[in-house]
Design a protein around this motif. Structure first.
Motif, PDB file in Angstrom:
ATOM      1  N   LEU B  89       0.840  -1.199   0.000  1.00  0.00           N
ATOM      2  CA  LEU B  89       0.000   0.000   0.000  1.00  0.00           C
ATOM      3  C   LEU B  89       0.875   1.248   0.000  1.00  0.00           C
ATOM      4  O   LEU B  89       1.773   1.384   0.846  1.00  0.00           O
ATOM      5  N   TYR B  90       0.604   2.108  -0.953  1.00  0.00           N
ATOM      6  CA  TYR B  90       1.413   3.325  -1.084  1.00  0.00           C
ATOM      7  C   TYR B  90       1.099   4.277   0.055  1.00  0.00           C
ATOM      8  O   TYR B  90      -0.071   4.538   0.375  1.00  0.00           O
ATOM      9  N   ASP B  91       2.152   4.778   0.684  1.00  0.00           N
ATOM     10  CA  ASP B  91       1.995   5.761   1.756  1.00  0.00           C
ATOM     11  C   ASP B  91       3.183   6.721   1.674  1.00  0.00           C
ATOM     12  O   ASP B  91       4.309   6.364   2.043  1.00  0.00           O
ATOM     13  N   SER B  92       2.916   7.920   1.178  1.00  0.00           N
ATOM     14  CA  SER B  92       4.016   8.878   0.948  1.00  0.00           C
ATOM     15  C   SER B  92       4.644   9.350   2.258  1.00  0.00           C
ATOM     16  O   SER B  92       5.759   9.881   2.257  1.00  0.00           O
ATOM     17  N   ALA B  93       3.932   9.159   3.365  1.00  0.00           N
ATOM     18  CA  ALA B  93       4.462   9.621   4.651  1.00  0.00           C
ATOM     19  C   ALA B  93       5.583   8.720   5.170  1.00  0.00           C
ATOM     20  O   ALA B  93       6.416   9.151   5.967  1.00  0.00           O
ATOM     21  N   LEU B  94       5.603   7.495   4.701  1.00  0.00           N
ATOM     22  CA  LEU B  94       6.616   6.545   5.179  1.00  0.00           C
ATOM     23  C   LEU B  94       7.929   6.710   4.409  1.00  0.00           C
ATOM     24  O   LEU B  94       7.903   7.090   3.239  1.00  0.00           O
ATOM     25  N   ARG B  97       7.897   4.692   1.437  1.00  0.00           N
ATOM     26  CA  ARG B  97       6.749   5.096   0.623  1.00  0.00           C
ATOM     27  C   ARG B  97       5.752   3.969   0.402  1.00  0.00           C
ATOM     28  O   ARG B  97       4.918   4.033  -0.491  1.00  0.00           O
ATOM     29  N   CYS B  98       5.843   2.918   1.171  1.00  0.00           N
ATOM     30  CA  CYS B  98       4.810   1.887   1.098  1.00  0.00           C
ATOM     31  C   CYS B  98       4.855   1.008   2.344  1.00  0.00           C
ATOM     32  O   CYS B  98       5.875   0.922   3.023  1.00  0.00           O
ATOM     33  N   LYS B  99       3.717   0.424   2.659  1.00  0.00           N
ATOM     34  CA  LYS B  99       3.696  -0.541   3.760  1.00  0.00           C
ATOM     35  C   LYS B  99       3.289  -1.902   3.211  1.00  0.00           C
ATOM     36  O   LYS B  99       2.467  -1.992   2.287  1.00  0.00           O
ATOM     37  N   PRO B 109       1.906  -3.873   9.284  1.00  0.00           N
ATOM     38  CA  PRO B 109       2.922  -3.664   8.244  1.00  0.00           C
ATOM     39  C   PRO B 109       4.325  -4.078   8.692  1.00  0.00           C
ATOM     40  O   PRO B 109       4.699  -3.879   9.845  1.00  0.00           O
ATOM     41  N   ASP B 140      -0.351  -1.136  -5.100  1.00  0.00           N
ATOM     42  CA  ASP B 140      -0.845   0.116  -5.680  1.00  0.00           C
ATOM     43  C   ASP B 140       0.102   0.523  -6.809  1.00  0.00           C
ATOM     44  O   ASP B 140       1.298   0.204  -6.773  1.00  0.00           O
ATOM     45  N   ASP B 142       1.419   3.296  -7.436  1.00  0.00           N
ATOM     46  CA  ASP B 142       2.466   4.253  -7.062  1.00  0.00           C
ATOM     47  C   ASP B 142       3.609   3.631  -6.267  1.00  0.00           C
ATOM     48  O   ASP B 142       4.600   4.312  -5.977  1.00  0.00           O
TER      49      ASP B 142
END
Lengths: 129, 169
Positions: B89-94, B97-99, B109, B140, B142
């Motif tokens: 899963l894309y997460d720009s905060a990490l 950038r993914c978990k 995660p 995802d 991204d």
């Protein structure tokens, strides 16, 4: 002068042996370098090399099919169709930049699969010995 | 009456015997023979600069084998195995950038670096999972390609034989 000539010859021999010429097919790509890499250096007789180059996150990656620059995914599809018709058992060697998004690479993998080319090799950078 | 002494340069004194003159002619001529190295050095330097500029050092490349779907209908007696589903899963905060999560096994995660160990643990699980269990990677768009290759490599490293990238619906 003899030591200088000796050193020059030594340098020349070193560069001749340790280097290789830039291949037109294998464009300089920042390849993924996974930990504990399971990839193997292989040579294929029938191969189709696809290079995917990263520019920035806002633009689409550049594509080359071997040394040929491909301007669109439709052109890639047409060219792969022709190559797949000539040799359906060819290995498709995918050299995609590590900074690309999965969506970009997935799109290309789907095009390859649509042309019934099922043998894929994902290229990675191996650890230096 | 004084008698004049014969001078040293008199023809009688300078005239050497014939045998001596012949010996003098046969003596090797002392000229310095040297090879002109300049053109050779020029060419060697030219070659050296050529190789310095044109060449680059070899980057070792390896290949991870994969197979794309042949778009054929599966045989009727094929019983699909329960796959292991890895979700990206894309997460720009990490920072990555993914978990990454594994359905039913690692819902919290985990870093991509620990995926190989987690998959090896599932393989050794006595609940019917082994190396032939399909591994599905659902991501995802991204998610960086680097993570996908890392995960693919981790699954290969754990001994799985069927690793599948999920396509578009």
């Amino acid at each position: 002068m003899t030591p200088m000539i000796d050193v020059t010859f030594l340098l020349l021999t070193f560069f001749m042996l340790a280097s290789h010429f830039a291949s037109a097919e294998k464009i300089d790509v920042d390849l993924p370098q996974p930990d504990n890499n399971q990839s193997v250096d292989r040579r294929f007789k029938d191969k189709i090399i696809i290079n995917m180059l990263y520019h920035n996150q806002y633009t689409e990656p550049s594509l080359t099919l071997g040394p040929i620059v491909v301007t669109s995914v439709n052109e890639l599809s047409d060219r792969l169709h022709e190559l797949g018709r000539q040799n359906p058992k060819a290995e498709v060697i995918l050299r995609a930049d590590r900074r690309l998004s999965y969506g970009n690479v997935k799109q290309i993998m789907e095009i390859i699969a649509a042309e019934k080319l099922i043998r894929l090799q994902i290229v990675t950078q191996m650890d230096q010995p | 009456m004084t008698t004049a002494k014969p001078e040293n340069n008199s023809p009688q004194r300078t005239a050497a015997p014939i045998s001596w003159r012949i010996r003098q002619r046969r003596r090797p001529i002392s000229t310095v023979i040297s090879l002109n190295l300049t053109p050779m050095i020029d060419i060697v330097f030219l070659l050296l600069f050529f190789f310095l500029v044109v060449s680059r050092f070899r980057v070792l490349e390896g290949m991870l084998p994969a197979q794309l779907p042949a778009q054929t209908v599966a045989a009727a007696d094929d019983i699909p195995q329960t796959p292991i589903r890895i979700r990206f899963l894309y997460d720009s905060a990490l920072p990555d950038r993914c978990k990454v999560t594994i359905d039913r096994f690692n819902e919290t995660p985990l870093p991509v670096g620990l995926l190989s160990g987690a998959l090896a643990k599932i393989r050794d699980n006595p609940n019917g999972f082994d190396c032939s269990t399909p591994v599905h990677m659902l991501a995802d768009d991204d998610v960086p390609w680097d993570h996908m290759v890392n995960a693919y490599n981790a699954a290969l490293n754990a001994g799985y034989q069927q690793i599948l990238f999920a396509g578009s619906k």
